[in-house]
Write a protein that holds these residues in place. Structure first.
Motif, short mmCIF file in Angstrom:
data_model
loop_
_atom_site.label_atom_id
_atom_site.label_comp_id
_atom_site.label_asym_id
_atom_site.label_seq_id
_atom_site.Cartn_x
_atom_site.Cartn_y
_atom_site.Cartn_z
N ALA A 133 0.85 -1.20 0.00
CA ALA A 133 0.00 0.00 0.00
C ALA A 133 0.88 1.24 0.00
N VAL A 134 0.42 2.25 -0.73
CA VAL A 134 1.06 3.56 -0.75
C VAL A 134 -0.03 4.60 -0.52
N GLU A 135 0.03 5.33 0.58
CA GLU A 135 -1.01 6.29 0.94
C GLU A 135 -0.36 7.62 1.29
N THR A 136 -1.05 8.72 0.93
CA THR A 136 -0.56 10.05 1.27
C THR A 136 -1.51 10.69 2.28
N SER A 137 -1.03 11.72 2.94
CA SER A 137 -1.85 12.41 3.94
C SER A 137 -2.98 13.19 3.29
N GLN A 138 -2.94 13.35 1.97
CA GLN A 138 -3.97 14.12 1.28
C GLN A 138 -4.80 13.25 0.34
N ASP A 139 -4.72 11.94 0.50
CA ASP A 139 -5.53 11.06 -0.34
C ASP A 139 -7.00 11.39 -0.18
N GLY A 140 -7.68 11.58 -1.31
CA GLY A 140 -9.12 11.82 -1.29
C GLY A 140 -9.52 13.25 -0.98
N LEU A 141 -8.56 14.12 -0.65
CA LEU A 141 -8.92 15.49 -0.30
C LEU A 141 -9.32 16.31 -1.52
N THR A 142 -8.94 15.91 -2.69
CA THR A 142 -9.35 16.59 -3.91
C THR A 142 -10.06 15.60 -4.81
N ALA A 143 -11.04 16.10 -5.54
CA ALA A 143 -11.81 15.23 -6.41
C ALA A 143 -10.94 14.74 -7.56
N ASP A 144 -10.91 13.43 -7.74
CA ASP A 144 -10.12 12.91 -8.84
C ASP A 144 -10.93 12.95 -10.13
N ALA A 145 -10.23 12.75 -11.25
CA ALA A 145 -10.88 12.84 -12.57
C ALA A 145 -11.99 11.81 -12.72
N GLY A 146 -11.77 10.60 -12.19
CA GLY A 146 -12.78 9.56 -12.31
C GLY A 146 -14.09 9.94 -11.64
N MET A 147 -13.99 10.56 -10.44
CA MET A 147 -15.19 10.98 -9.73
C MET A 147 -15.93 12.06 -10.50
N LEU A 148 -15.21 13.03 -11.04
CA LEU A 148 -15.85 14.10 -11.81
C LEU A 148 -16.51 13.58 -13.07
N ILE A 149 -15.83 12.70 -13.76
CA ILE A 149 -16.40 12.13 -14.99
C ILE A 149 -17.65 11.32 -14.67
N GLY A 150 -17.61 10.54 -13.59
CA GLY A 150 -18.78 9.76 -13.20
C GLY A 150 -19.96 10.63 -12.84
N ALA A 151 -19.71 11.71 -12.07
CA ALA A 151 -20.79 12.61 -11.68
C ALA A 151 -21.39 13.32 -12.89
N LEU A 152 -20.53 13.80 -13.80
CA LEU A 152 -21.02 14.48 -15.01
C LEU A 152 -21.79 13.53 -15.91
N SER A 153 -21.33 12.30 -15.99
CA SER A 153 -22.04 11.32 -16.83
C SER A 153 -23.44 11.07 -16.31
N LEU A 154 -23.57 10.93 -15.00
CA LEU A 154 -24.88 10.70 -14.40
C LEU A 154 -25.77 11.92 -14.59
N LEU A 155 -25.20 13.10 -14.45
CA LEU A 155 -25.95 14.33 -14.67
C LEU A 155 -26.46 14.39 -16.11
N LEU A 156 -25.61 14.03 -17.04
CA LEU A 156 -26.00 14.05 -18.45
C LEU A 156 -27.11 13.04 -18.74
N ILE A 157 -27.04 11.88 -18.11
CA ILE A 157 -28.08 10.85 -18.33
C ILE A 157 -29.44 11.37 -17.85
N VAL A 158 -29.46 12.01 -16.69
CA VAL A 158 -30.73 12.55 -16.17
C VAL A 158 -31.27 13.62 -17.11
N LEU A 159 -30.40 14.49 -17.57
CA LEU A 159 -30.85 15.57 -18.47
C LEU A 159 -31.38 15.01 -19.79
N ILE A 160 -30.69 14.04 -20.35
CA ILE A 160 -31.14 13.45 -21.62
C ILE A 160 -32.50 12.79 -21.46
N ALA A 161 -32.70 12.12 -20.30
CA ALA A 161 -33.97 11.44 -20.08
C ALA A 161 -35.12 12.42 -19.89
#
Length: 1011
Positions: A133-161
């Motif tokens: 394991a490799v962990e930093t003291s700031q792990d998770g403190l900033t939104a990673d690209a995967g989280m942003l892409i997932g949230a935007l994708s879900l937002l887009l799905i709701v809007l399209i529907a």
């Protein structure tokens, strides 16, 4: 205003795009803060202590810090050393410490303030693929690209529907995305933004303001059918949508800005950034979106699609039929959820999941900043605190550096220093690692407090060295060379001369030489054997028989030259003892015959008082018997030779009147003479034996210099400094006084200024050790400077307590009480748990104040908009019920709600979810002018449900997905609470509020209120 917005739409769009580009660049300049202590109230005691800690002592106030932890499993010691070195050489690493738990090893990297921790972690994963394991003291403190892409994708799905055109979601995201850029970039103008706010601001801005775009485009679609010109239709759409959009935005902004009134400054951080984001979304909704709709109008028309058909009629009939029971249900739900809400625990800390913490639990440190006037009391206080359950270390400058310690206490104190400052271990701080042991410190104490050993006997010295060399934990064993140990073992072998001569004749067997047959031999009795027959009278047959039975009677074998090892094997002796005898015979490294060797033992060794006394009578008899056997072999051989010697030679001898000697005797005497000549020719050898005789019999005590001269005289020189060090070490082990005490500062000064430069230690203190000592003292001076200031100092208490628990809070209370009793001057307690305790103490009052201000502000806005206090009461109470339900859900299963989640949920629901009620109530009052209550409900559902569900699903699903995607426990708690609160509020707005409006229809729709 609407005409102006449409007329200058191109200019407004250009200005907005230009500003968004600038803000996109400014996003890189935002100061993201991870130190929660900066948000403590101004009157916080901990804040005052932090100011002293940072200003006077120069210590960091960041409770998180910059660090990287790496865990491995099953590493060999060599691999650990190599990995620690490689990690310490990485760019941005200040120091590396190491912990072990079973087969697992933890490397803790203290990084510099400007270090890129994610990049460092990725580099470690690449360089050490076997790391668990490799962990930093700031792990998770900033939104990673995967989280942003997932949230935007879900937002887009709701809007399209939910949208009527495939192109509409793109336009919504473009308009709101520009608003997000404006908000995030303008954060660079603020002193700093908390990492939590920075992580959630963009996504929350999207979900909070998306309904503004939906309201505007729905109005535009309605107006477009009534006007030929698209620009004219847009003007009317802006005018008709503005009241709902502006009122919704204002309630959201006001609800968020109420957080500014919190004494805990994290509220202001959240409130300002999020409310600023909603404001930019409102601006873009009336500048950017109208332009985009008009530009892509044809595309919108061409990409029309079916919209989901929602069962509004059934909802309307349900609300009309059960309007009174729904009113009663709401009152009960409000009261019950409020009761549960008051009993829900509020937490102030969330631990992120950690694979490393399972094997290496994190420590919970506290710092006490005290006035130097209380320095004489702090050591006693640290001793008392150390007795508390859960406390693992309690250090202060007086208790660490000025307190007097016995040896065993000093060892513990040095070991405790490893946790005093991040990234420093005890060895690196002050002493070379192999010097931090009890036996070494005994020597140091002896040298500093006692008198050097005046003299020591040879036997005592040899015994001491051999005993220590066999102890794997002995410091002296690691410092003595193999040569010294070998010499001491050799002298010990010679000293124990009673074991030197092995049983030459053993019943039924004798030692054999390789490739020689094993021959039987008679047993030699313990009493001396007298010669019963002269050697010249032994028969030839009998001599030949003996020569074939005993290897010691074989003249060829006993005259064969052998090394000490070969001689030991031939005679059945211990190799080390034979080697010692060769050395005494001055034949070390050379060869001797068996007859020479035996004659040396009988003619010389047995005549030495010291050595002869160590040989038993039985062994002397065995040596004499062995000599007799060898001499007899030569006698027997001489008789054979006489039988064949010519008469002429015998006659010549007779004529010379010299008694003839057998050839064998001549040979034996020659062997004897050779040995005698060797010994007599070297008077130094005789002196050496005499000296050894003296050292081993008289038990005389020698000084270190005399002992060194004795070793040199015996041909085995040993450095005087080494012997002096051995004397000093012996004194520490044998003459140590348990009452001796030293302070750490005294000991370090003695080590660095005296002992390291003592000639007695020169034989084993290397330049590297001296450098390590000097560097350690320098590092300690720097670290201790951080603990002791001109007016105030810091004491460190390290515990294994959880960051937040009842036991931790009870410990803090006891700690504060005891500090108040012992210390006469003001003190300040600092720590993450202390911060949580301060928040906990004032959070109830703070939250009550913020809630009242929010309710009052929203109530005034809604009452002013509808000109009805009853409508405002219904809407505000509905949203607050959603908040109470959200908080109550968190208590299920013994859980708790994070305080920041409480703050944000209440502000967002009061500011944003109330928009759903405002929208439905607007349509209800509008249609009530012409329709019955039942029909009004049906039309209000039909006109509002699409917007409510679209915005509501976004507010429910996107934060809900983020709760599972984001790694940071704090952010996950916040967005999860938002999702649950939004679900509760949307259900109340769609299932309960319409029935309450129908129940209170006359009061809600009085003519003066709906004009």
């Amino acid at each position: 205003m609407s005409k102006w917005l449409v007329r200058y739409r191109w200019m407004l769009l250009s200005i907005t795009l230009a500003l968004s580009l600038v803000c996109g660049w400014l996003m890189l300049k935002v100061n993201i803060n991870t130190d929660m202590t900066l948000y403590l109230p101004k009157d916080s005691p901990m804040r005052a202590g932090l100011a002293l800690l940072q200003g006077e002592l120069g210590m960091s106030t960041d409770m998180i810090g910059n660090s990287v932890n790496v865990m491995t499993d099953g590493q060999a010691n060599e691999a650990k050393v190599d990995m620690r070195y490689r990690l310490s050489e990485m760019e941005g690493v200040e120091s590396v410490t190491l912990q072990e738990n079973g087969s697992r090893t933890l490397y803790q990297l203290a990084a510099k303030e400007d270090a890129d921790l994610p990049a460092m972690a990725n580099q470690i994963r690449a360089d050490f693929p076997d790391a668990l394991a490799v962990e930093t003291s700031q792990d998770g403190l900033t939104a990673d690209a995967g989280m942003l892409i997932g949230a935007l994708s879900l937002l887009l799905i709701v809007l399209i529907a939910m949208c009527a055109s495939w192109l509409e979601p793109v336009l919504f995201l473009a308009s709101t995305g520009i608003a997000v850029l404006l908000n995030m970039g303008s954060n660079a103008l603020l002193p700093n933004v908390s990492v939590t706010t920075h992580s959630i601001a963009a996504i929350l801005q999207l979900v909070l303001s998306m309904d503004y775009s939906i309201i505007l485009i729905n109005r535009y679609r309605q107006e477009r059918g009534q006007y030929d010109s698209s620009t004219e239709a847009m003007q009317h759409a802006i005018r008709r949508a503005a009241p709902s959009v502006i009122s919704s935005a204002m309630t959201t902004i006001v609800g968020l800005l109420m957080l500014v009134f919190m004494k805990l400054r994290i509220g202001a951080d959240l409130g300002i950034v999020l409310s600023k984001g909603v404001f930019f979304s409102l601006i873009c909704n009336f500048t950017v979106l109208p332009s985009l709709i008009l530009i892509f109008e044809k595309g919108i028309e061409r990409s029309k699609k079916k919209v989901l058909a929602l069962p509004t009629d059934r909802l309307a009939r349900f609300s009309m039929k059960y309007r009174v029971p729904l009113m009663v249900f709401f009152v009960l739900l409000l009261g019950g959820s409020y009761w549960m809400h008051n009993r829900t625990p509020i937490s102030f800390h969330r631990e992120a999941e950690s694979q490393i913490a399972e094997y290496f639990p994190q420590k919970n440190p506290f710092v006490i900043v005290y006035d130097n006037a209380d320095e004489d009391k702090i050591a006693q206080l640290m001793d008392e605190i150390l007795e508390e359950e859960g406390v693992e270390m309690a250090l202060s400058y007086p208790s660490l550096m000025l307190k007097q310690y016995r040896v065993e206490q000093m060892v513990a104190a040095i070991q405790e220093m490893s946790g005093m400052v991040n990234g420093t271990d005890s060895a690196a701080m002050a002493l070379p690692l192999d010097m931090v042991s009890e036996d070494v410190l005994r020597m140091v104490y002896y040298a500093a407090n006692g008198q050097p050993v005046q003299g020591m006997s040879f036997e005592t010295l040899v015994n001491f060295i051999l005993t220590q060399s066999k102890d794997p934990n002995s410091f002296i064993a690691s410092q003595m060379s193999d040569d010294i140990k070998s010499k001491m073992a050799m002298y010990d072998d010679f000293r124990r001369m009673d074991d030197m001569i092995a049983e030459v004749y053993v019943e039924d067997s004798i030692p054999t030489v390789e490739s020689e047959p094993v021959l039987s031999a008679p047993v030699i009795e313990s009493t001396p054997q007298k010669e019963t027959m002269p050697e010249h009278q032994v028969s030839i047959a009998k001599a030949e028989s003996r020569n074939t039975e005993l290897p010691f009677a074989d003249t060829i074998k006993i005259k064969q030259l052998r090394t000490s090892e070969e001689m030991a094997h031939f005679l059945g002796m211990d190799p080390s003892q034979a080697k010692m005898a060769y050395r005494l015979a001055k034949k070390s490294g050379e060869k001797m015959s068996a007859v020479q060797f035996v004659h040396f033992l009988t003619d010389d060794i047995l005549k030495r008082k010291a050595l002869a006394s160590m040989i038993s009578a039985e062994q002397r008899q065995q040596l004499q018997a062995l000599r007799y056997t060898m001499d007899s072999a030569f006698t027997a051989k001489s008789m054979i030779v006489e039988a064949i010697v010519p008469a002429e030679e015998t006659k010549a001898v007779a004529e010379a009147q010299v008694e003839p000697k057998p050839i064998a005797l001549v040979a034996v005497e020659a062997e004897k003479e050779e040995v005698t000549e060797t010994l007599e020719a070297d008077e130094t050898e005789d002196d050496m034996l005499s000296l050894l005789d003296e050292m081993m019999t008289q038990h005389k005590r020698y000084t270190a210099a005399e002992m060194a001269r004795n070793f040199a005289a015996m041909g085995e020189p040993v450095e005087t400094a080494l012997i002096e060090m051995l004397y000093m070490y012996y004194g520490g082990m044998k003459c140590y006084d348990n009452s001796w005490q030293m302070s750490l500062s005294e000991m370090l000064a003695f080590l660095g200024d005296s002992l390291m430069n003592d000639p007695r230690m020169a034989s084993f203190i290397t330049d590297e050790m001296r450098s390590s000592m000097a560097e350690g003292r320098r590092m300690m001076a720097e670290k201790l400077q951080m603990m002791r200031g001109e007016n105030h100092s810091a004491a460190v208490v390290v515990t294994g307590l959880q960051i937040e628990s009842d036991a931790t809070y009870a410990f803090i209370a006891r700690l504060q009480q005891r500090c108040g009793e012992v210390l006469s001057k003001p003190y300040y307690l600092i720590g993450e748990s202390v911060m949580m305790n301060e928040m906990k103490g004032g959070f109830g009052r703070e939250m009550t104040l913020v809630t009242l201000l929010t309710i009052i502000a929203i109530f005034i806005i809604v009452a002013f908009s509808f000109k009805s206090w009853l409508v405002a009461l219904l809407l505000v109470s509905t949203v607050m019920t959603g908040v109470f339900v959200d908080v109550s859900v968190s208590a299920f299963g013994g859980g708790s709600l994070l305080f920041m989640a409480y703050l944000i949920v209440q502000s967002i629901l009061m500011g944003s979810a109330i928009d759903y009620g405002i929208l439905f109530t607007n349509y209800y009052r509008e249609h009530r002018r012409k329709l019955s209550v039942g029909d009004t409900l049906r039309e209000a559902y039909k006109d509002s449900i699409h917007t409510i569900l679209t915005s509501g699903l976004i507010l429910i699903l996107v934060p809900g997905a983020m709760a599972f995607l984001v790694a940071d426990a704090t952010v996950s708690s916040i967005v999860g609470a938002i999702s649950i609160g939004a679900l509760a509020t949307v259900l109340l707005m769609l299932l309960v509020l319409p029935g309450m409006l129908a129940t209170c229809d006359k009061a809600v729709c009085r003519e003066k209120n709906i004009e």
